[in-house]
Design a protein around this motif. Structure first.
Motif, PDB file in Angstrom:
ATOM      1  N   MET A 246       9.449  44.441  -2.411  1.00 51.22           N
ATOM      2  CA  MET A 246       9.344  44.212  -0.981  1.00 51.22           C
ATOM      3  C   MET A 246       7.899  43.819  -0.645  1.00 51.22           C
ATOM      4  N   PRO A 247       7.685  42.682   0.003  1.00 53.67           N
ATOM      5  CA  PRO A 247       6.321  42.241   0.307  1.00 53.67           C
ATOM      6  C   PRO A 247       5.677  43.132   1.372  1.00 53.67           C
ATOM      7  N   LYS A 248       4.341  43.190   1.311  1.00 53.79           N
ATOM      8  CA  LYS A 248       3.611  43.984   2.297  1.00 53.79           C
ATOM      9  C   LYS A 248       3.688  43.310   3.663  1.00 53.79           C
ATOM     10  N   ARG A 249       3.744  44.141   4.677  1.00 51.20           N
ATOM     11  CA  ARG A 249       3.727  43.616   6.040  1.00 51.20           C
ATOM     12  C   ARG A 249       2.297  43.634   6.554  1.00 51.20           C
ATOM     13  N   ILE A 250       1.917  42.607   7.247  1.00 47.63           N
ATOM     14  CA  ILE A 250       0.580  42.512   7.818  1.00 47.63           C
ATOM     15  C   ILE A 250       0.692  42.864   9.292  1.00 47.63           C
ATOM     16  N   SER A 251      -0.145  43.790   9.752  1.00 49.37           N
ATOM     17  CA  SER A 251      -0.056  44.253  11.135  1.00 49.37           C
ATOM     18  C   SER A 251      -0.565  43.196  12.107  1.00 49.37           C
ATOM     19  N   LYS A 252      -0.096  43.307  13.346  1.00 47.80           N
ATOM     20  CA  LYS A 252      -0.519  42.364  14.386  1.00 47.80           C
ATOM     21  C   LYS A 252      -2.012  42.484  14.652  1.00 47.80           C
ATOM     22  N   GLY A 253      -2.500  43.717  14.635  1.00 45.97           N
ATOM     23  CA  GLY A 253      -3.924  43.936  14.881  1.00 45.97           C
ATOM     24  C   GLY A 253      -4.799  43.255  13.852  1.00 45.97           C
ATOM     25  N   LYS A 254      -4.354  43.311  12.601  1.00 43.69           N
ATOM     26  CA  LYS A 254      -5.113  42.673  11.529  1.00 43.69           C
ATOM     27  C   LYS A 254      -5.110  41.150  11.704  1.00 43.69           C
ATOM     28  N   VAL A 255      -3.977  40.602  12.084  1.00 47.10           N
ATOM     29  CA  VAL A 255      -3.889  39.148  12.296  1.00 47.10           C
ATOM     30  C   VAL A 255      -4.776  38.731  13.464  1.00 47.10           C
ATOM     31  N   ILE A 256      -4.682  39.467  14.570  1.00 42.91           N
ATOM     32  CA  ILE A 256      -5.473  39.118  15.754  1.00 42.91           C
ATOM     33  C   ILE A 256      -6.967  39.282  15.461  1.00 42.91           C
ATOM     34  N   GLY A 257      -7.342  40.375  14.801  1.00 47.34           N
ATOM     35  CA  GLY A 257      -8.745  40.583  14.450  1.00 47.34           C
ATOM     36  C   GLY A 257      -9.272  39.496  13.542  1.00 47.34           C
ATOM     37  N   SER A 258      -8.475  39.107  12.556  1.00 48.91           N
ATOM     38  CA  SER A 258      -8.890  38.047  11.634  1.00 48.91           C
ATOM     39  C   SER A 258      -9.057  36.718  12.363  1.00 48.91           C
ATOM     40  N   ILE A 259      -8.156  36.437  13.291  1.00 46.55           N
ATOM     41  CA  ILE A 259      -8.247  35.182  14.055  1.00 46.55           C
ATOM     42  C   ILE A 259      -9.487  35.177  14.941  1.00 46.55           C
ATOM     43  N   VAL A 260      -9.754  36.300  15.611  1.00 45.48           N
ATOM     44  CA  VAL A 260     -10.924  36.371  16.501  1.00 45.48           C
ATOM     45  C   VAL A 260     -12.219  36.210  15.706  1.00 45.48           C
ATOM     46  N   ILE A 261     -12.338  36.940  14.606  1.00 50.44           N
ATOM     47  CA  ILE A 261     -13.558  36.852  13.789  1.00 50.44           C
ATOM     48  C   ILE A 261     -13.724  35.440  13.230  1.00 50.44           C
ATOM     49  N   SER A 262     -12.645  34.870  12.734  1.00 50.87           N
ATOM     50  CA  SER A 262     -12.726  33.509  12.183  1.00 50.87           C
ATOM     51  C   SER A 262     -13.033  32.493  13.273  1.00 50.87           C
ATOM     52  N   GLY A 263     -12.474  32.690  14.452  1.00 51.38           N
ATOM     53  CA  GLY A 263     -12.762  31.789  15.577  1.00 51.38           C
ATOM     54  C   GLY A 263     -14.230  31.811  15.954  1.00 51.38           C
ATOM     55  N   LEU A 264     -14.805  33.018  16.020  1.00 48.99           N
ATOM     56  CA  LEU A 264     -16.227  33.127  16.343  1.00 48.99           C
ATOM     57  C   LEU A 264     -17.095  32.486  15.258  1.00 48.99           C
ATOM     58  N   LEU A 265     -16.725  32.706  14.011  1.00 49.26           N
ATOM     59  CA  LEU A 265     -17.471  32.076  12.918  1.00 49.26           C
ATOM     60  C   LEU A 265     -17.360  30.550  12.973  1.00 49.26           C
ATOM     61  N   GLU A 266     -16.186  30.046  13.315  1.00 54.34           N
ATOM     62  CA  GLU A 266     -15.994  28.593  13.380  1.00 54.34           C
ATOM     63  C   GLU A 266     -16.783  27.994  14.540  1.00 54.34           C
ATOM     64  N   VAL A 267     -16.872  28.713  15.651  1.00 50.75           N
ATOM     65  CA  VAL A 267     -17.698  28.230  16.768  1.00 50.75           C
ATOM     66  C   VAL A 267     -19.150  28.112  16.308  1.00 50.75           C
ATOM     67  N   GLY A 268     -19.625  29.114  15.556  1.00 47.41           N
ATOM     68  CA  GLY A 268     -20.982  29.041  15.026  1.00 47.41           C
ATOM     69  C   GLY A 268     -21.169  27.866  14.082  1.00 47.41           C
ATOM     70  N   VAL A 269     -20.166  27.606  13.234  1.00 48.10           N
ATOM     71  CA  VAL A 269     -20.240  26.478  12.296  1.00 48.10           C
ATOM     72  C   VAL A 269     -20.289  25.158  13.061  1.00 48.10           C
ATOM     73  N   VAL A 270     -19.461  25.029  14.094  1.00 52.03           N
ATOM     74  CA  VAL A 270     -19.437  23.776  14.873  1.00 52.03           C
ATOM     75  C   VAL A 270     -20.771  23.571  15.587  1.00 52.03           C
ATOM     76  N   CYS A 271     -21.307  24.654  16.182  1.00 49.68           N
ATOM     77  CA  CYS A 271     -22.609  24.530  16.863  1.00 49.68           C
ATOM     78  C   CYS A 271     -23.703  24.148  15.869  1.00 49.68           C
ATOM     79  N   LEU A 272     -23.724  24.796  14.729  1.00 46.89           N
ATOM     80  CA  LEU A 272     -24.725  24.483  13.708  1.00 46.89           C
ATOM     81  C   LEU A 272     -24.562  23.052  13.201  1.00 46.89           C
ATOM     82  N   SER A 273     -23.334  22.611  13.033  1.00 43.22           N
ATOM     83  CA  SER A 273     -23.079  21.236  12.581  1.00 43.22           C
ATOM     84  C   SER A 273     -23.548  20.234  13.619  1.00 43.22           C
TER      85      SER A 273
END
Length: 155
Positions: free
Chosen positions: A1-28
């Motif tokens: 049975m595959p592991k389930r990923i919680s909603k909080g983990k998905v949302i947290g990962s998206i928020v952190i990655s979004g902030l990092l991507e904004v920094g990458v775009v600004c730096l670029s």
């Protein structure tokens, strides 16, 4: 049975990655502006106006960065995707279940003893309840006699 990923983990990962991507775009964008205007001619007003343009038209700026194959943008986005996947797929801690730590318990740790620690051959003896009570009474009487002798009270 595959592991389930919680909603909080998905949302947290998206928020952190979004902030990092904004920094990458600004730096670029700042890197692209520095290349366009040459670094000695670059001033604060030019950087701020380009970052404001990024805030007003982010999709066109991102598509321009991608079309021009900006190395900061491409490498930064790849790193952000790797970080996103790492955050999303990480298990958190190495201990998923409670384990008895009898092999490496340290002083002051609280745990239940194993049977092999309690019932040691030659050290633990099974005694009948009546015998235990008689031994206890004799021990108490012996202690009382010793205390009386120390205090100078003789019967």
């Amino acid at each position: 049975m595959p592991k389930r990923i919680s909603k909080g983990k998905v949302i947290g990962s998206i928020v952190i990655s979004g902030l990092l991507e904004v920094g990458v775009v600004c730096l670029s964008e700042v890197g692209a502006v520095a290349q366009r205007y040459k670094i000695p001619n670059l001033n604060k007003k030019v950087i701020i106006s380009n970052l404001q343009g990024l805030g007003h038209h982010p999709i066109s700026v991102i598509s321009t960065l991608a079309k021009s194959k900006n190395p900061i943008f491409i490498l930064g986005t790849c790193v952000v995707v790797i970080i996103f996947l790492k955050l999303l797929l990480s298990t958190g801690s190495n201990k998923s279940k409670y384990e008895i730590e009898s092999n490496y318990a340290i002083h002051g740790s609280s745990r239940y003893s194993d049977n092999n620690e309690i019932f040691v051959e030659g050290q633990t003896v099974g005694v009948l309840t009546k015998q235990l009570i008689q031994d206890l009474i004799q021990s108490i009487q012996k202690n009382d006699n010793n205390n009386n002798e120390r205090n100078g009270e003789n019967d």
